[in-house]
Scaffold this motif. Structure first.
Motif, PDB file in Angstrom:
ATOM      1  N   THR A  48      30.705  34.250  25.118  1.00 31.32           N
ATOM      2  CA  THR A  48      30.785  32.793  25.008  1.00 31.32           C
ATOM      3  C   THR A  48      31.405  32.108  26.226  1.00 31.32           C
ATOM      4  O   THR A  48      31.261  30.895  26.370  1.00 31.32           O
ATOM      5  CB  THR A  48      31.591  32.375  23.761  1.00 31.32           C
ATOM      6  OG1 THR A  48      32.920  32.913  23.849  1.00 31.32           O
ATOM      7  CG2 THR A  48      30.926  32.888  22.497  1.00 31.32           C
ATOM      8  N   LEU A  49      32.095  32.850  27.086  1.00 27.95           N
ATOM      9  CA  LEU A  49      32.788  32.224  28.206  1.00 27.95           C
ATOM     10  C   LEU A  49      32.148  32.583  29.537  1.00 27.95           C
ATOM     11  O   LEU A  49      31.304  33.480  29.630  1.00 27.95           O
ATOM     12  CB  LEU A  49      34.266  32.650  28.201  1.00 27.95           C
ATOM     13  CG  LEU A  49      35.084  32.245  26.974  1.00 27.95           C
ATOM     14  CD1 LEU A  49      36.517  32.741  27.109  1.00 27.95           C
ATOM     15  CD2 LEU A  49      35.055  30.741  26.745  1.00 27.95           C
ATOM     16  N   ASP A  50      32.559  31.873  30.578  1.00 32.48           N
ATOM     17  CA  ASP A  50      32.118  32.124  31.956  1.00 32.48           C
ATOM     18  C   ASP A  50      32.863  33.358  32.471  1.00 32.48           C
ATOM     19  O   ASP A  50      34.088  33.322  32.632  1.00 32.48           O
ATOM     20  CB  ASP A  50      32.423  30.892  32.807  1.00 32.48           C
ATOM     21  CG  ASP A  50      32.022  31.072  34.272  1.00 32.48           C
ATOM     22  OD1 ASP A  50      31.396  32.095  34.608  1.00 32.48           O
ATOM     23  OD2 ASP A  50      32.351  30.175  35.083  1.00 32.48           O
ATOM     24  N   VAL A  51      32.132  34.445  32.727  1.00 28.80           N
ATOM     25  CA  VAL A  51      32.736  35.749  33.009  1.00 28.80           C
ATOM     26  C   VAL A  51      32.175  36.334  34.298  1.00 28.80           C
ATOM     27  O   VAL A  51      30.963  36.295  34.544  1.00 28.80           O
ATOM     28  CB  VAL A  51      32.460  36.726  31.840  1.00 28.80           C
ATOM     29  CG1 VAL A  51      32.964  38.114  32.174  1.00 28.80           C
ATOM     30  CG2 VAL A  51      33.108  36.235  30.561  1.00 28.80           C
ATOM     31  N   ARG A  52      33.070  36.884  35.138  1.00 26.42           N
ATOM     32  CA  ARG A  52      32.658  37.634  36.326  1.00 26.42           C
ATOM     33  C   ARG A  52      33.444  38.942  36.372  1.00 26.42           C
ATOM     34  O   ARG A  52      34.676  38.934  36.344  1.00 26.42           O
ATOM     35  CB  ARG A  52      32.949  36.845  37.608  1.00 26.42           C
ATOM     36  CG  ARG A  52      32.077  35.621  37.822  1.00 26.42           C
ATOM     37  CD  ARG A  52      32.438  34.946  39.131  1.00 26.42           C
ATOM     38  NE  ARG A  52      31.585  33.790  39.414  1.00 26.42           N
ATOM     39  CZ  ARG A  52      31.706  33.016  40.492  1.00 26.42           C
ATOM     40  NH1 ARG A  52      32.646  33.275  41.378  1.00 26.42           N
ATOM     41  NH2 ARG A  52      30.895  31.987  40.681  1.00 26.42           N
TER      42      ARG A  52
ATOM     43  N   TYR B 298      37.810  41.466  34.281  1.00 31.50           N
ATOM     44  CA  TYR B 298      36.957  40.293  34.492  1.00 31.50           C
ATOM     45  C   TYR B 298      37.797  39.074  34.876  1.00 31.50           C
ATOM     46  O   TYR B 298      38.950  38.936  34.449  1.00 31.50           O
ATOM     47  CB  TYR B 298      36.182  39.944  33.222  1.00 31.50           C
ATOM     48  CG  TYR B 298      35.249  41.022  32.727  1.00 31.50           C
ATOM     49  CD1 TYR B 298      33.912  41.053  33.135  1.00 31.50           C
ATOM     50  CD2 TYR B 298      35.691  41.992  31.829  1.00 31.50           C
ATOM     51  CE1 TYR B 298      33.052  42.033  32.663  1.00 31.50           C
ATOM     52  CE2 TYR B 298      34.833  42.969  31.355  1.00 31.50           C
ATOM     53  CZ  TYR B 298      33.515  42.989  31.782  1.00 31.50           C
ATOM     54  OH  TYR B 298      32.662  43.953  31.312  1.00 31.50           O
TER      55      TYR B 298
ATOM     56  N   VAL C  97      37.700  35.247  34.035  1.00 37.75           N
ATOM     57  CA  VAL C  97      37.115  34.477  32.931  1.00 37.75           C
ATOM     58  C   VAL C  97      37.693  33.062  32.963  1.00 37.75           C
ATOM     59  O   VAL C  97      38.814  32.843  33.421  1.00 37.75           O
ATOM     60  CB  VAL C  97      37.427  35.138  31.571  1.00 37.75           C
ATOM     61  CG1 VAL C  97      36.641  34.475  30.445  1.00 37.75           C
ATOM     62  CG2 VAL C  97      37.129  36.637  31.610  1.00 37.75           C
ATOM     63  N   LYS C  98      36.921  32.109  32.471  1.00 36.34           N
ATOM     64  CA  LYS C  98      37.413  30.742  32.274  1.00 36.34           C
ATOM     65  C   LYS C  98      37.363  30.409  30.793  1.00 36.34           C
ATOM     66  O   LYS C  98      36.372  30.691  30.121  1.00 36.34           O
ATOM     67  CB  LYS C  98      36.572  29.745  33.065  1.00 36.34           C
ATOM     68  CG  LYS C  98      36.746  29.870  34.577  1.00 36.34           C
ATOM     69  CD  LYS C  98      35.952  28.810  35.318  1.00 36.34           C
ATOM     70  CE  LYS C  98      36.155  28.928  36.817  1.00 36.34           C
ATOM     71  NZ  LYS C  98      35.352  27.915  37.564  1.00 36.34           N
TER      72      LYS C  98
ATOM     73  N   ASP D 285      37.789  27.661  27.411  1.00 40.36           N
ATOM     74  CA  ASP D 285      36.955  26.533  27.000  1.00 40.36           C
ATOM     75  C   ASP D 285      37.257  25.261  27.798  1.00 40.36           C
ATOM     76  O   ASP D 285      36.426  24.350  27.845  1.00 40.36           O
ATOM     77  CB  ASP D 285      37.153  26.264  25.508  1.00 40.36           C
ATOM     78  CG  ASP D 285      35.905  25.692  24.843  1.00 40.36           C
ATOM     79  OD1 ASP D 285      34.795  26.004  25.324  1.00 40.36           O
ATOM     80  OD2 ASP D 285      36.031  24.945  23.862  1.00 40.36           O
TER      81      ASP D 285
ATOM     82  N   GLY E 271      38.100  25.506  31.057  1.00 37.29           N
ATOM     83  CA  GLY E 271      37.917  25.862  32.456  1.00 37.29           C
ATOM     84  C   GLY E 271      39.121  26.509  33.099  1.00 37.29           C
ATOM     85  O   GLY E 271      39.143  26.713  34.318  1.00 37.29           O
TER      86      GLY E 271
ATOM     87  N   PRO F  24      41.250  29.485  34.329  1.00 34.82           N
ATOM     88  CA  PRO F  24      40.918  30.883  34.630  1.00 34.82           C
ATOM     89  C   PRO F  24      41.989  31.854  34.130  1.00 34.82           C
ATOM     90  O   PRO F  24      43.175  31.522  34.060  1.00 34.82           O
ATOM     91  CB  PRO F  24      40.845  30.903  36.157  1.00 34.82           C
ATOM     92  CG  PRO F  24      41.783  29.820  36.578  1.00 34.82           C
ATOM     93  CD  PRO F  24      41.711  28.751  35.517  1.00 34.82           C
TER      94      PRO F  24
END
Length: 304
Positions: A47-51, A89, A91-92, A94, A96, A98
């Motif tokens: 569900t989240l922005d993941v790298r 990872y 991650v951000k 909900d 934004g 990090p």
């Protein structure tokens, strides 16, 4: 001990990782009552922005014969292989904000080297705090909020949230050792043990994942979307209630657990994390002021 840096590969430019982020961790393996950690981890990754920024060496850490990876067999040939994975990872949340997330399988081998590698990454990224979660079965009722035991050196979290503070020996997992070493260094560390109803320990209990997310939020200030999990939780508990209502033995069990739980909580009241030092709830105006202050800081960060 061999060089801990050889235990992981950096898979993304570390120069894009801000210093001073909180580290959140949850590993699956020895105990994961209610599938709390696996649900929690999958939910964040989905569900989240993941790298991914670091990948650990599975061959060095995993006992394949104890936890065999899955392959898919289609009629007459193999079409898919899903190896176990342990990664760090960026991650951000909900809003934004990090943070770093360490998740995947719990190592079977080389715990000291793995711990040294985690401490190396904590130092490399100047991690501000470390928070981790796991879950164990307990004789508690599903009709009451999931309790937690808090370990580590963050006294404010222990005082506000820890409902059970035993003196006992426990079978450890790898993150216990990480916590122990970080505590020796004076690094801010908190471990949350979720106390899951024992009769739901072998299920995928959505409330367990929600409790994990709420514990992390309390420790870090991170905000996570939970609408889907809460809807799944309502459906799950509805089915449990149907089973209880149709079985008198289950009704007696749950009733007994409720009585014991309520009696224990009466003797061990916790201060609300929403109250101030005098036990007073903040006013609506003070909450609004704090929210405005937060939003103003967010706008300043975005303009920088």
């Amino acid at each position: 001990m061999r060089d801990p840096e050889g235990l992981y590969d950096v898979t993304f430019g570390v120069d894009v990782v801000p210093e001073g982020l909180p580290l959140v961790a949850g590993l699956t393996g020895f105990a994961d009552a209610g599938s709390a950690v696996s649900q929690f981890s999958e939910y964040l990754l989905d569900t989240l922005d993941v790298r991914e920024i670091a990948l650990f060496d599975t061959d060095a850490l995993l006992d394949y014969r104890a936890r065999r990876p899955t392959m898919y067999f289609e009629e007459d040939h193999l079409t898919q292989y899903k190896p176990a994975k342990l990664s760090l990872y960026l991650v951000k949340d909900d809003l934004g904000q990090p943070f770093l997330l360490l998740t995947g399988f719990e190592p079977d081998f080389q715990w000291e080297r793995f711990t040294a590698a985690v401490l190396q990454l904590v130092e490399r990224f100047r991690v501000s705090t470390t928070t981790w979660v796991h879950a164990i079965p307990m004789p508690t009722p599903h009709t009451r909020p999931i309790g937690v035991t808090v370990s580590g050196n963050r006294a404010e979290l222990i005082e506000a949230m820890s409902v059970w503070r035993p003196h006992t020996q426990v079978p450890s997992n790898a993150l216990h050792l990480v916590e122990y070493r970080l505590q020796e260094l004076g690094h801010p560390i908190a471990g949350f043990v979720l106390l899951i109803p024992h009769y739901l320990a072998d299920t995928e209990f959505p409330a367990a994942a929600i409790a994990a997310l709420e514990s992390i939020s309390a420790a870090t200030g991170l905000i996570f979307p939970t609408d889907r999990l809460r809807e799944e939780g309502r459906e799950f508990l509805g089915k449990v209630e149907d089973q209880v209502e149709s079985n008198q033995e289950l009704q007696r069990l749950v009733g007994t657990l409720e009585q014991r739980h309520d009696s224990y909580m009466e003797d061990n009241p916790l201060p609300s994390p929403l109250t101030d030092v005098d036990g007073e709830l903040p006013s609506a105006d003070s909450i609004a002021a704090e929210l405005e202050k937060f939003l103003a800081s967010r706008r300043t960060d975005d303009d920088a």
